[in-house]
Design a protein around this motif. Structure first.
Motif, PDB file in Angstrom:
ATOM      1  N   LEU A  44       0.821  -1.208   0.000  1.00  0.00           N
ATOM      2  CA  LEU A  44       0.000   0.000   0.000  1.00  0.00           C
ATOM      3  C   LEU A  44       0.858   1.263   0.000  1.00  0.00           C
ATOM      4  O   LEU A  44       0.598   2.206  -0.759  1.00  0.00           O
ATOM      5  N   VAL A  45       1.876   1.288   0.860  1.00  0.00           N
ATOM      6  CA  VAL A  45       2.726   2.472   0.952  1.00  0.00           C
ATOM      7  C   VAL A  45       3.471   2.701  -0.366  1.00  0.00           C
ATOM      8  O   VAL A  45       3.561   3.841  -0.852  1.00  0.00           O
ATOM      9  N   CYS A  46       4.010   1.636  -0.952  1.00  0.00           N
ATOM     10  CA  CYS A  46       4.740   1.780  -2.216  1.00  0.00           C
ATOM     11  C   CYS A  46       3.815   2.245  -3.336  1.00  0.00           C
ATOM     12  O   CYS A  46       4.191   3.112  -4.146  1.00  0.00           O
ATOM     13  N   LEU A  95       4.168   5.740  -5.324  1.00  0.00           N
ATOM     14  CA  LEU A  95       4.301   5.800  -6.779  1.00  0.00           C
ATOM     15  C   LEU A  95       3.175   6.597  -7.439  1.00  0.00           C
ATOM     16  O   LEU A  95       3.220   6.864  -8.632  1.00  0.00           O
ATOM     17  N   GLY A  96       2.163   6.950  -6.649  1.00  0.00           N
ATOM     18  CA  GLY A  96       1.053   7.715  -7.187  1.00  0.00           C
ATOM     19  C   GLY A  96      -0.050   6.876  -7.795  1.00  0.00           C
ATOM     20  O   GLY A  96      -0.977   7.414  -8.414  1.00  0.00           O
ATOM     21  N   ASP A  97       0.008   5.553  -7.618  1.00  0.00           N
ATOM     22  CA  ASP A  97      -1.012   4.671  -8.184  1.00  0.00           C
ATOM     23  C   ASP A  97      -2.249   4.570  -7.302  1.00  0.00           C
ATOM     24  O   ASP A  97      -3.343   4.247  -7.795  1.00  0.00           O
ATOM     25  N   LEU A  98      -2.066   4.814  -6.015  1.00  0.00           N
ATOM     26  CA  LEU A  98      -3.159   4.633  -5.059  1.00  0.00           C
ATOM     27  C   LEU A  98      -3.228   5.856  -4.151  1.00  0.00           C
ATOM     28  O   LEU A  98      -2.199   6.299  -3.628  1.00  0.00           O
ATOM     29  N   PRO A  99      -4.411   6.434  -3.946  1.00  0.00           N
ATOM     30  CA  PRO A  99      -4.521   7.600  -3.060  1.00  0.00           C
ATOM     31  C   PRO A  99      -4.034   7.279  -1.649  1.00  0.00           C
ATOM     32  O   PRO A  99      -4.287   6.189  -1.129  1.00  0.00           O
ATOM     33  N   TRP A 100      -3.377   8.243  -1.039  1.00  0.00           N
ATOM     34  CA  TRP A 100      -2.857   8.023   0.311  1.00  0.00           C
ATOM     35  C   TRP A 100      -3.970   7.777   1.316  1.00  0.00           C
ATOM     36  O   TRP A 100      -3.772   7.081   2.318  1.00  0.00           O
ATOM     37  N   TRP A 101      -5.165   8.352   1.075  1.00  0.00           N
ATOM     38  CA  TRP A 101      -6.237   8.158   2.058  1.00  0.00           C
ATOM     39  C   TRP A 101      -6.678   6.698   2.100  1.00  0.00           C
ATOM     40  O   TRP A 101      -7.096   6.205   3.164  1.00  0.00           O
ATOM     41  N   VAL A 137      -6.693   4.543   5.483  1.00  0.00           N
ATOM     42  CA  VAL A 137      -7.874   3.857   6.014  1.00  0.00           C
ATOM     43  C   VAL A 137      -7.559   2.398   6.333  1.00  0.00           C
ATOM     44  O   VAL A 137      -7.886   1.895   7.417  1.00  0.00           O
ATOM     45  N   ILE A 138      -6.904   1.712   5.396  1.00  0.00           N
ATOM     46  CA  ILE A 138      -6.630   0.286   5.588  1.00  0.00           C
ATOM     47  C   ILE A 138      -5.621   0.061   6.710  1.00  0.00           C
ATOM     48  O   ILE A 138      -5.845  -0.767   7.607  1.00  0.00           O
ATOM     49  N   LEU A 139      -4.522   0.809   6.698  1.00  0.00           N
ATOM     50  CA  LEU A 139      -3.513   0.622   7.739  1.00  0.00           C
ATOM     51  C   LEU A 139      -4.009   1.117   9.094  1.00  0.00           C
ATOM     52  O   LEU A 139      -3.691   0.529  10.138  1.00  0.00           O
ATOM     53  N   GLY A 140      -4.794   2.192   9.087  1.00  0.00           N
ATOM     54  CA  GLY A 140      -5.362   2.682  10.337  1.00  0.00           C
ATOM     55  C   GLY A 140      -6.290   1.674  10.965  1.00  0.00           C
ATOM     56  O   GLY A 140      -6.309   1.482  12.185  1.00  0.00           O
ATOM     57  N   ARG A 141      -7.078   1.018  10.126  1.00  0.00           N
ATOM     58  CA  ARG A 141      -7.994  -0.010  10.622  1.00  0.00           C
ATOM     59  C   ARG A 141      -7.210  -1.158  11.252  1.00  0.00           C
ATOM     60  O   ARG A 141      -7.552  -1.645  12.334  1.00  0.00           O
ATOM     61  N   SER A 147      -9.814   0.013 -14.869  1.00  0.00           N
ATOM     62  CA  SER A 147     -11.040   0.569 -14.279  1.00  0.00           C
ATOM     63  C   SER A 147     -11.630  -0.399 -13.270  1.00  0.00           C
ATOM     64  O   SER A 147     -12.148   0.015 -12.223  1.00  0.00           O
ATOM     65  N   LEU A 148     -11.552  -1.688 -13.573  1.00  0.00           N
ATOM     66  CA  LEU A 148     -12.117  -2.702 -12.681  1.00  0.00           C
ATOM     67  C   LEU A 148     -11.424  -2.704 -11.330  1.00  0.00           C
ATOM     68  O   LEU A 148     -12.064  -2.857 -10.288  1.00  0.00           O
ATOM     69  N   ARG A 149     -10.099  -2.516 -11.351  1.00  0.00           N
ATOM     70  CA  ARG A 149      -9.380  -2.568 -10.077  1.00  0.00           C
ATOM     71  C   ARG A 149      -9.807  -1.440  -9.147  1.00  0.00           C
ATOM     72  O   ARG A 149      -9.744  -1.585  -7.925  1.00  0.00           O
ATOM     73  N   PHE A 150     -10.239  -0.317  -9.714  1.00  0.00           N
ATOM     74  CA  PHE A 150     -10.740   0.782  -8.878  1.00  0.00           C
ATOM     75  C   PHE A 150     -11.953   0.326  -8.083  1.00  0.00           C
ATOM     76  O   PHE A 150     -12.063   0.597  -6.877  1.00  0.00           O
ATOM     77  N   TRP A 151     -12.873  -0.389  -8.738  1.00  0.00           N
ATOM     78  CA  TRP A 151     -14.087  -0.832  -8.057  1.00  0.00           C
ATOM     79  C   TRP A 151     -13.803  -1.961  -7.071  1.00  0.00           C
ATOM     80  O   TRP A 151     -14.441  -2.049  -6.020  1.00  0.00           O
ATOM     81  N   VAL A 152     -12.839  -2.804  -7.410  1.00  0.00           N
ATOM     82  CA  VAL A 152     -12.452  -3.862  -6.462  1.00  0.00           C
ATOM     83  C   VAL A 152     -11.863  -3.231  -5.206  1.00  0.00           C
ATOM     84  O   VAL A 152     -12.161  -3.649  -4.080  1.00  0.00           O
ATOM     85  N   MET A 153     -11.046  -2.203  -5.380  1.00  0.00           N
ATOM     86  CA  MET A 153     -10.473  -1.512  -4.222  1.00  0.00           C
ATOM     87  C   MET A 153     -11.563  -0.793  -3.434  1.00  0.00           C
ATOM     88  O   MET A 153     -11.515  -0.744  -2.196  1.00  0.00           O
ATOM     89  N   ALA A 154     -12.553  -0.246  -4.130  1.00  0.00           N
ATOM     90  CA  ALA A 154     -13.661   0.415  -3.433  1.00  0.00           C
ATOM     91  C   ALA A 154     -14.399  -0.578  -2.540  1.00  0.00           C
ATOM     92  O   ALA A 154     -14.748  -0.262  -1.392  1.00  0.00           O
ATOM     93  N   VAL A 155     -14.634  -1.784  -3.054  1.00  0.00           N
ATOM     94  CA  VAL A 155     -15.274  -2.832  -2.252  1.00  0.00           C
ATOM     95  C   VAL A 155     -14.403  -3.179  -1.053  1.00  0.00           C
ATOM     96  O   VAL A 155     -14.897  -3.351   0.075  1.00  0.00           O
ATOM     97  N   ALA A 156     -13.098  -3.278  -1.276  1.00  0.00           N
ATOM     98  CA  ALA A 156     -12.176  -3.614  -0.193  1.00  0.00           C
ATOM     99  C   ALA A 156     -12.202  -2.551   0.900  1.00  0.00           C
ATOM    100  O   ALA A 156     -12.191  -2.867   2.097  1.00  0.00           O
ATOM    101  N   VAL A 157     -12.248  -1.281   0.505  1.00  0.00           N
ATOM    102  CA  VAL A 157     -12.278  -0.190   1.493  1.00  0.00           C
ATOM    103  C   VAL A 157     -13.574  -0.229   2.295  1.00  0.00           C
ATOM    104  O   VAL A 157     -13.561  -0.070   3.523  1.00  0.00           O
ATOM    105  N   VAL A 158     -14.703  -0.458   1.614  1.00  0.00           N
ATOM    106  CA  VAL A 158     -15.992  -0.530   2.312  1.00  0.00           C
ATOM    107  C   VAL A 158     -15.981  -1.684   3.318  1.00  0.00           C
ATOM    108  O   VAL A 158     -16.387  -1.525   4.475  1.00  0.00           O
ATOM    109  N   LEU A 159     -15.493  -2.858   2.892  1.00  0.00           N
ATOM    110  CA  LEU A 159     -15.427  -4.009   3.796  1.00  0.00           C
ATOM    111  C   LEU A 159     -14.463  -3.732   4.950  1.00  0.00           C
ATOM    112  O   LEU A 159     -14.706  -4.165   6.080  1.00  0.00           O
TER     113      LEU A 159
END
Length: 218
Positions: free
Chosen positions: A112-114, A118-124, A128-132, A179-191
């Protein structure tokens, strides 16, 4: 964690207590060097290797990213198998109890940090994931004297969703898959958020019940 029967790991596996008679129950003792603990060690070793592969070539070379994904996939698979082996053969060790969650968080956290660096994933998202994960770890210590909250189906789905989403971000995907990976990550964040809130609820209930039991104890 732990893994195979102790004889396979070079231990005795069954060691009656000194002076025990024939009718004394056999005590199974888990040795450090068993397949599940070795898988956990492999996962720990994979962490720096994964980071180097992911950042190689400036962090955007598709070939290096593919190798990094392979290392990440191996780490995720070993995470499944070491726990399964430990439960199947009843070979849980103190080393496994400590090293297994550290290995899990190390590989996921480094990915996640890498990816955010690299700018591929928003820091928030990383926050959220590491904070949890940090919050749940602290909660475990908060209620440990009253009991252990078992892993839920939602928690397992969260882990699967996170692993799948992060793996997709590690790969240099383009087009519909990007585009699909964005929605998969959205599901992961919600869960991640939902299961974290549920864990807090269970921890509060468990602590309240433990305190009530202490007050009513003779």
């Amino acid at each position: 964690m732990t893994g195979v029967p102790a004889p396979a790991a070079g231990g005795t596996g069954r060691r009656p207590s000194p002076g025990a008679g024939l009718g004394t129950p056999v005590i199974h003792q888990a040795g450090l060097w068993n397949i599940a603990n070795i898988l956990t060690m492999v996962r720990l070793v994979l962490v720096p290797g994964f980071v180097l592969l992911l950042l190689a070539g400036g962090g955007y070379d598709p070939a290096w990213r593919a190798w990094a994904w392979a290392a990440f996939a191996v780490a995720m698979i070993t995470d499944i198998f070491d726990g399964h082996l430990a439960r199947t053969y009843n070979l849980v060790t103190d080393f496994g109890k400590i090293a297994d969650p550290i290995a899990d968080k190390a590989i996921m956290g480094s990915a996640l940090v890498c990816l955010s660096w690299l700018g591929d994933l928003p820091w928030w998202v990383t926050g959220v994931i590491l904070g949890r994960e940090l919050g749940i770890t602290l909660l475990r210590f908060w209620v440990i004297r009253y009991g252990v909250i078992p892993a839920s189906r939602g928690g397992k789905l969260k882990t699967l969703a996170q692993g799948t989403a992060v793996g997709m971000y590690v790969l240099a995907l383009t087009g519909p898959l990007a585009s699909l990976r964005f929605w998969v990550m959205a599901v992961a964040v919600v869960l991640t958020v939902v299961t974290g809130l549920d864990y807090i609820r269970q921890a509060v209930v468990l602590r309240r019940e433990g305190l009530d039991a202490e007050r009513t104890a003779p």
